[in-house]
Write a protein that holds these residues in place. Structure first.
Motif, PDB file in Angstrom:
ATOM      1  N   LYS A  20       0.836  -1.211   0.000  1.00  0.00           N
ATOM      2  CA  LYS A  20       0.000   0.000   0.000  1.00  0.00           C
ATOM      3  C   LYS A  20       0.869   1.258   0.000  1.00  0.00           C
ATOM      4  O   LYS A  20       0.642   2.170  -0.805  1.00  0.00           O
ATOM      5  N   SER A  21       1.852   1.313   0.884  1.00  0.00           N
ATOM      6  CA  SER A  21       2.695   2.513   0.963  1.00  0.00           C
ATOM      7  C   SER A  21       3.414   2.756  -0.358  1.00  0.00           C
ATOM      8  O   SER A  21       3.507   3.895  -0.834  1.00  0.00           O
ATOM      9  N   ARG A  25       2.931   5.932  -3.306  1.00  0.00           N
ATOM     10  CA  ARG A  25       4.076   6.751  -3.726  1.00  0.00           C
ATOM     11  C   ARG A  25       4.343   6.596  -5.213  1.00  0.00           C
ATOM     12  O   ARG A  25       4.744   7.547  -5.890  1.00  0.00           O
ATOM     13  N   THR A  93      -2.395   8.163   4.413  1.00  0.00           N
ATOM     14  CA  THR A  93      -1.195   8.397   3.606  1.00  0.00           C
ATOM     15  C   THR A  93      -1.520   9.377   2.479  1.00  0.00           C
ATOM     16  O   THR A  93      -0.738  10.299   2.201  1.00  0.00           O
ATOM     17  N   ARG A  96      -1.979  13.047   3.981  1.00  0.00           N
ATOM     18  CA  ARG A  96      -0.792  13.701   4.557  1.00  0.00           C
ATOM     19  C   ARG A  96       0.264  13.963   3.472  1.00  0.00           C
ATOM     20  O   ARG A  96       0.870  15.028   3.445  1.00  0.00           O
ATOM     21  N   ARG A 124       0.256  17.479  12.773  1.00  0.00           N
ATOM     22  CA  ARG A 124       1.592  16.914  12.632  1.00  0.00           C
ATOM     23  C   ARG A 124       2.168  17.200  11.242  1.00  0.00           C
ATOM     24  O   ARG A 124       3.381  17.239  11.075  1.00  0.00           O
ATOM     25  N   SER A 164       7.523   9.317  15.264  1.00  0.00           N
ATOM     26  CA  SER A 164       8.166   8.592  14.164  1.00  0.00           C
ATOM     27  C   SER A 164       7.072   8.259  13.172  1.00  0.00           C
ATOM     28  O   SER A 164       6.315   7.324  13.390  1.00  0.00           O
ATOM     29  N   SER A 165       6.972   9.041  12.112  1.00  0.00           N
ATOM     30  CA  SER A 165       5.880   8.856  11.157  1.00  0.00           C
ATOM     31  C   SER A 165       6.382   9.091   9.743  1.00  0.00           C
ATOM     32  O   SER A 165       6.882  10.171   9.413  1.00  0.00           O
ATOM     33  N   ALA A 166       6.224   8.069   8.907  1.00  0.00           N
ATOM     34  CA  ALA A 166       6.653   8.205   7.510  1.00  0.00           C
ATOM     35  C   ALA A 166       5.757   9.182   6.767  1.00  0.00           C
ATOM     36  O   ALA A 166       6.185   9.804   5.795  1.00  0.00           O
ATOM     37  N   GLN A 167       4.516   9.316   7.219  1.00  0.00           N
ATOM     38  CA  GLN A 167       3.617  10.258   6.542  1.00  0.00           C
ATOM     39  C   GLN A 167       4.088  11.684   6.803  1.00  0.00           C
ATOM     40  O   GLN A 167       4.110  12.511   5.886  1.00  0.00           O
ATOM     41  N   ARG A 192       9.322   3.994   8.101  1.00  0.00           N
ATOM     42  CA  ARG A 192       9.487   3.371   6.779  1.00  0.00           C
ATOM     43  C   ARG A 192      10.108   4.365   5.791  1.00  0.00           C
ATOM     44  O   ARG A 192       9.751   5.550   5.787  1.00  0.00           O
ATOM     45  N   ILE A 313       4.286  -1.194  13.204  1.00  0.00           N
ATOM     46  CA  ILE A 313       3.121  -0.502  13.789  1.00  0.00           C
ATOM     47  C   ILE A 313       1.792  -1.022  13.224  1.00  0.00           C
ATOM     48  O   ILE A 313       0.843  -1.228  13.958  1.00  0.00           O
ATOM     49  N   LYS A 341      -4.671   5.751  14.667  1.00  0.00           N
ATOM     50  CA  LYS A 341      -4.771   5.059  13.369  1.00  0.00           C
ATOM     51  C   LYS A 341      -6.230   5.105  12.901  1.00  0.00           C
ATOM     52  O   LYS A 341      -7.018   5.883  13.423  1.00  0.00           O
ATOM     53  N   ARG A 387      -7.604  -3.391   9.267  1.00  0.00           N
ATOM     54  CA  ARG A 387      -6.705  -4.323   9.964  1.00  0.00           C
ATOM     55  C   ARG A 387      -7.344  -4.949  11.207  1.00  0.00           C
ATOM     56  O   ARG A 387      -6.975  -6.045  11.601  1.00  0.00           O
TER      57      ARG A 387
HETATM   58  C1  S3P Z   1       2.343   4.877   6.171  1.00  0.00           C
HETATM   59  C2  S3P Z   1       2.884   5.241   7.376  1.00  0.00           C
HETATM   60  C3  S3P Z   1       2.384   4.785   8.675  1.00  0.00           C
HETATM   61  C4  S3P Z   1       1.467   3.569   8.533  1.00  0.00           C
HETATM   62  C5  S3P Z   1       0.480   3.741   7.426  1.00  0.00           C
HETATM   63  C6  S3P Z   1       1.187   3.951   6.098  1.00  0.00           C
HETATM   64  C7  S3P Z   1       2.922   5.397   4.929  1.00  0.00           C
HETATM   65  O1  S3P Z   1       1.655   5.822   9.297  1.00  0.00           O
HETATM   66  O2  S3P Z   1       0.791   3.320   9.751  1.00  0.00           O
HETATM   67  O3  S3P Z   1      -0.337   2.584   7.312  1.00  0.00           O
HETATM   68  O4  S3P Z   1       2.626   4.864   3.839  1.00  0.00           O
HETATM   69  O5  S3P Z   1       3.708   6.367   4.995  1.00  0.00           O
HETATM   70  P1  S3P Z   1       2.388   6.976  10.136  1.00  0.00           P
HETATM   71  O6  S3P Z   1       3.198   7.798   9.233  1.00  0.00           O
HETATM   72  O7  S3P Z   1       1.263   7.779  10.751  1.00  0.00           O
HETATM   73  O8  S3P Z   1       3.192   6.272  11.178  1.00  0.00           O
END
Ligand code: S3P
Length: 427
Positions: A20-21, A25, A93, A96, A124, A164-167, A192, A313, A341, A387
């Motif tokens: 999905k991530s 992208r 995702t 954000r 955030r 700690s958030s990849a988004q 991530r 996570i 979430k 999930r």
């Molecule tokens: C994601 C980042 C994570 C994850 C989400 C997908 C992404 O969220 O939980 O399912 O694709 O960047 P956070 O950035 O809020 O941790």
């Protein structure tokens, strides 16, 4: 509503839908790049389809059929002002990362999502984007949707994210690509890194170092031509856990992304005693990929916290199921992010597994699971969270009797065909 019967064992050789991530992208960066990109292995789940729909409204031509997508990129400033509201559905995702991209665009856009999105924190991302110069309005001063953005000239910042958030990291880095000067994001633990890896494959210079990532503004994206998306480890986790907890089981899930920033579930399975091997390890478009094989084995409870949390996570709901079948106590801590979430996943997983007879307690930043407890079928609810619905279904496979999953449609967000896969592997 879907009914699950307790089964004898899980067996099979399967694949799962695309990551999905990475799928999000792939569409976003292809739309912003010069040139046409074909994507294979794309996840045709509701969340990634929301991303496609937004870019179409921004004037990008995208053809999609199943897991194949063709995006005609027009360069970073090739997007046009949308005449409609951008509805991102259930996808955190999408909203954000889009906020980061739209903050750089010289036009006005409005974003909304579903009821779950309306409760999720957006400051955030809107906080650092405003610091870069973006003009953002939103409910509760930019914390909640609907959000509107008037993009324009931004200035690079040094941003120390409290989470700690990849988004968050991705939104700020994407804005940084079109900002004046350099943009650096620091985060407490590494999240991530798909954005960093994929930007490099689009020819962007991204500097990753201990604790942070830096980009220079004014870089353009060049299409790599083709992107192959691996299977989603967050989806693979469900059949893998089913095999590990049901005696006599043996399963192979092929072509799964095993990026180290996502593979915490593999470490947890091994530490709990699972019989797990990675085969055919390779790299595809800068992402590590492997086939994962697991066999049933007796498990023991462990403590899960600290730097591993961002690496697993999204797997915590199914790890809670796993822990009910491990001998001893499993403690999950440092995971307060679960509360923001798609649902408050501490509350929702504790509620659903408790109905099935699990001994599980919520804590401020995670949960405690006392094993090993036999599970019994119950009427469960996804609470609209994909999930949670899938975790309850896996618990249902290991339980005695019949389990009903209400609001199971939400599972299409990330794993279309989930129940077909379960039927395929159930014996
Ligand atoms: C994601 C980042 C994570 C994850 C989400 C997908 C992404 O969220 O939980 O399912 O694709 O960047 P956070 O950035 O809020 O941790």
């Amino acid at each position: 509503m879907t009914t699950i019967q307790g089964i004898k064992q899980v067996r099979g050789d399967i694949t799962v839908p695309g990551d999905k991530s990475i799928s999000h992208r792939a569409v976003m960066f292809s739309a912003l790049a010069e040139g046409t990109t074909t994507i294979e292995g794309f996840l045709p789940g509701a969340d990634c389809l929301s991303t496609i729909s937004c870019f179409r409204k921004l004037g990008i031509t995208i053809e999609q059929e199943g897991d194949r997508v063709r995006v005609e990129g027009k360069g970073w400033y090739g997007l046009t002002e949308p005449s409609e509201i951008l509805d991102i559905g259930n996808s955190g995702t999408t909203i954000r990362l889009m906020m980061g991209i739209l903050s750089t665009q010289p036009f006005h856009s409005v974003l909304i999502g579903d009821e779950s999105i309306a409760r999720r924190p957006m400051k955030r991302v809107t906080g650092p984007l405003r610091r870069m110069g973006a003009d953002i309005a939103g409910r509760n001063n930019g914390e909640y949707t609907p959000l509107s953005v008037r993009g324009g000239k931004l200035t690079g910042i040094e941003y120390r994210s409290p989470v700690s958030s990849a988004q968050v990291k991705s939104a700020v880095l994407l804005a940084g690509l079109a900002a004046e000067g350099e943009t650096t994001v620091y985060e407490p633990e590494v999240s991530r890194d798909h954005t960093e890896r994929m930007l490099r494959s689009f020819g962007v210079d991204v500097e990753s170092f201990n604790g942070g990532v830096r980009v220079r503004g004014g870089q353009s994206l060049q299409s790599p031509g083709h992107i192959q998306v691996p299977g989603d480890i967050s989806s693979a986790a469900f059949p893998l856990v089913a095999a590990v907890i049901i005696p006599g089981s043996h399963i192979v899930v092929r072509n799964v992304g095993v990026n180290p920033t996502r593979s915490g579930i593999i470490d947890v399975l091994r530490e709990m005693g699972a019989d797990l091997t990675l085969d055919n390890e390779r790299e595809v478009n800068g992402e590590p990929v492997a086939d994962i094989e697991v066999k049933y084995a007796p498990l023991k409870g462990i403590e899960i916290g600290g730097a591993i949390i961002p690496r697993l996570i999204d797997e915590i709901p199914v790890i809670a199921v796993l822990a009910t079948q491990a001998e001893g106590t499993t403690v999950i801590k440092d995971a307060a992010e679960l509360k923001v979430k798609e649902t408050n996943r501490i509350d929702t997983i504790v509620a659903e597994l408790s109905k099935m007879g699990a001994r599980i307690e919520p804590t401020e930043d995670g949960m405690i699971v006392y094993g090993r407890t036999p599970l019994r079928g119950a009427v469960c609810d996804s609470h609209g969270d994909h999930r949670i619905g899938m975790a309850a279904a896996i618990a249902g496979l290991a339980a005695s009797g019949e389990t009903i999953i209400q609001n199971a449609d939400s599972i299409n967000v990330s794993f279309p065909g989930f129940f077909t896969t379960l039927r395929q592997i159930s014996e």
